[in-house]
Motif scaffolding. Structure first.
Motif, mmCIF file in Angstrom:
data_model
loop_
_atom_site.group_PDB
_atom_site.id
_atom_site.type_symbol
_atom_site.label_atom_id
_atom_site.label_comp_id
_atom_site.label_asym_id
_atom_site.label_seq_id
_atom_site.Cartn_x
_atom_site.Cartn_y
_atom_site.Cartn_z
ATOM 1 N N PRO A 90 0.780 -1.242 0.000
ATOM 2 C CA PRO A 90 0.000 0.000 0.000
ATOM 3 C C PRO A 90 0.814 1.297 0.000
ATOM 4 N N PHE A 91 1.979 1.304 0.623
ATOM 5 C CA PHE A 91 2.711 2.565 0.709
ATOM 6 C C PHE A 91 3.658 2.791 -0.468
ATOM 7 N N PHE A 92 3.680 1.899 -1.465
ATOM 8 C CA PHE A 92 4.446 2.124 -2.691
ATOM 9 C C PHE A 92 3.530 2.729 -3.744
ATOM 10 N N ALA B 56 6.877 1.311 -7.432
ATOM 11 C CA ALA B 56 6.763 -0.138 -7.629
ATOM 12 C C ALA B 56 7.394 -0.562 -8.954
ATOM 13 N N TRP B 57 7.174 0.200 -10.023
ATOM 14 C CA TRP B 57 7.763 -0.158 -11.318
ATOM 15 C C TRP B 57 9.275 0.038 -11.323
#
Length: 154
Positions: free
Chosen positions: A41-43, A48-49
């Protein structure tokens, strides 16, 4: 020669990347890594990519360009003990389908996917470009069997 070894290859490391289904498994593994990072959730999506790209390229560098020898036959490796997995791939023949696939996959991941999902943010772009270069430069045919500045020589 080991007694009880079932394969017929002297060094199975040379053909393992050409096996049926490995490319699909590889793509699914990268996709799974991305989904796992996107589910945290915090990314944010760009983070993330970028993490997917950097982790993928780090893993590719370690397993293809840093580790030497064969994991299959430790007692009798012969010349393979001095070569990285990339140098052993397809018996050292350049421009095979496996080599092309493992060369183009970080480019597709970085430039087409990571750059798009990070909206070409300069910070993410620099991180992704540096990560991409770390795996593309060792794959150059001119460096096959050679070491830059003696790095990873023995």
């Amino acid at each position: 020669m080991n007694i009880g070894v079932a394969h017929s290859e002297v060094n199975p490391n040379t053909r393992v990347m050409s096996r049926r289904g490995l490319w699909l498994t590889y793509a699914l593994g990268v996709g799974l890594l991305c989904i796992i990072l996107l589910s945290i959730p915090f990314f944010s999506v760009p983070v993330a990519w970028t993490l997917t790209n950097v982790i993928h390229n780090l893993g590719m560098y370690v397993f293809l360009h840093a580790v030497k020898g064969t994991p299959f036959e430790t007692p009798d490796q012969g010349k393979a003990r001095l070569l990285t997995h990339w140098e052993q791939l397809d018996y050292g023949v350049q421009f095979t389908s496996s080599r092309k696939f493992f060369t183009i996959s970080p480019i597709i991941l970085k430039y087409f996917l990571a750059s798009f999902y990070t909206k070409y943010d300069p910070t993410h772009f620099i991180l992704n470009a540096a990560s991409l270069q770390s795996v593309l430069i060792p794959k150059m045919p001119q460096l096959h069997g050679d070491r830059i500045f003696g790095i990873n020589k023995y």
